[in-house]
Write an enzyme that holds these catalytic residues in place. Structure first.
Site, short mmCIF file in Angstrom:
data_model
loop_
_atom_site.label_atom_id
_atom_site.label_comp_id
_atom_site.label_asym_id
_atom_site.label_seq_id
_atom_site.Cartn_x
_atom_site.Cartn_y
_atom_site.Cartn_z
N GLU A 31 6.48 -53.23 19.99
CA GLU A 31 5.13 -53.05 20.53
C GLU A 31 4.23 -54.23 20.15
O GLU A 31 4.22 -54.67 19.00
CB GLU A 31 4.54 -51.75 19.98
N CYS A 36 5.13 -46.13 21.63
CA CYS A 36 4.69 -45.66 20.32
C CYS A 36 4.14 -44.23 20.36
O CYS A 36 4.90 -43.27 20.49
CB CYS A 36 3.68 -46.64 19.73
N LYS A 69 0.53 -47.92 28.25
CA LYS A 69 0.56 -46.81 27.29
C LYS A 69 -0.44 -45.74 27.68
O LYS A 69 -1.63 -46.02 27.88
CB LYS A 69 0.25 -47.36 25.89
#
Length: 295
Positions: free
Chosen positions: A52, A170, A126
């Site tokens: 990430e 994540c 994300k």
């Protein structure tokens, strides 16, 4: 004959102190990751996912507009263009997590997906953005709402030279809904590039994503950083990147403290075998789930 895809997962320690200029961080990270991408190629990888926000430290440990300098366009920015050339040269599919600028002041935590011929296929942004205190200081945490808007592209699946690829990033891994959507959209391998430290949710690291793999009948490649990043010292990024199969079995696992390329083989034929045993997609009841989105 089995349809086996060799997967490379890159976990790295970003060792440049946070006080250094953004340009220094980026040059260091890009150079280090290029070396690891070529190592993955030498070990037979066909698809590689970086960690990430790979072009710098996990800067979200503080709230500092300095880090807006790391943003760039996808796909027209320099890093995506460079990685397209690398993908074409190595004939590997690349998943490249970046800090994306849509326009000045509108930024996303995103990942570009590049096919083995260098073609840019698209990006994932994300979806779930944390704002969580972590570490010994109340000023230190996962302050991502300062930096990112929530993703607005849904849960795309990309047709690549090696199979159908999905991306989750994540904090997304704590939400089963997007993981299910990726499965329903046809993903065979889902990558989750992450930055997570010991103490806050490490006990979940090897629970949630194997559960997603089992519930949706696909492979998951989970990537985490390693080491402590100064000056924040919010905790140790503990690595332990892994590839897990649709049965929840670990195919390959990384160390807790070393920069390394984790290599594992994903037999995509196993997906059909598992789904023909556990008919979760057949037996799901979407007509009963409407109240979930109303709560």
């Amino acid at each position: 004959m089995s349809h086996i895809v060799r997967v490379g997962l890159i976990q790295s320690h970003h060792e440049v102190p946070g006080e250094e200029p953004v340009s220094v961080h980026k040059a260091y990270a890009v150079d280090k990751h290029l070396g690891m991408i070529y190592e993955a190629k030498s070990r037979g990888a066909q698809i590689v996912c970086l960690q990430e926000l790979f072009v710098g430290p996990y800067f979200c440990a503080e709230q500092n507009p300095k880090w807006y300098e790391l943003t760039e366009k996808i796909p027209d920015g320099p890093t995506t263009k460079m990685m397209q050339s690398v993908a074409k040269e190595t004939q590997m599919v690349l998943i490249v997590p970046l800090y994306e600028e849509e326009q000045p002041g509108v930024y996303y935590n995103a990942a570009a997906v590049i096919d083995a011929d260098g073609q840019y296929l698209g990006k994932y942004r994300k979806s779930h953005i944390p704002q969580v205190q972590a570490g010994p200081s109340p000023d230190t945490g996962f302050w991502e709402k300062f930096y990112f808007r929530p993703g607005n592209l849904g849960y795309p699946v990309f047709e690549t030279a090696v199979g159908r690829i999905g991306v989750y990033i994540c904090y997304d891994r704590h939400f089963p809904e997007g993981a299910r959507a990726l499965g329903l959209h046809g993903a065979e391998i889902v990558f989750n590039p992450s930055a997570t430290v010991a103490g806050l949710s490490k006990y979940l690291w090897k629970l949630e994503q194997p559960a997603h793999a089992v519930a949706n009948g696909y492979f998951v490649g989970a990537i985490n950083r390693v080491g402590v990043e100064s000056p924040w010292n919010m905790g140790e990024f503990y690595g332990e990147s892994y590839l897990v199969d649709p049965r929840g079995q670990f195919v390959a696992q990384g160390s807790s403290d070393q920069s390394e390329v984790v290599i594992g083989d994903a037999d995509l034929d196993l997906i059909r075998e598992v789904r023909n045993t556990w008919q979760f997609f057949r037996d799901r009841r979407p007509e009963t789930y409407d109240p979930l989105t109303a709560l």
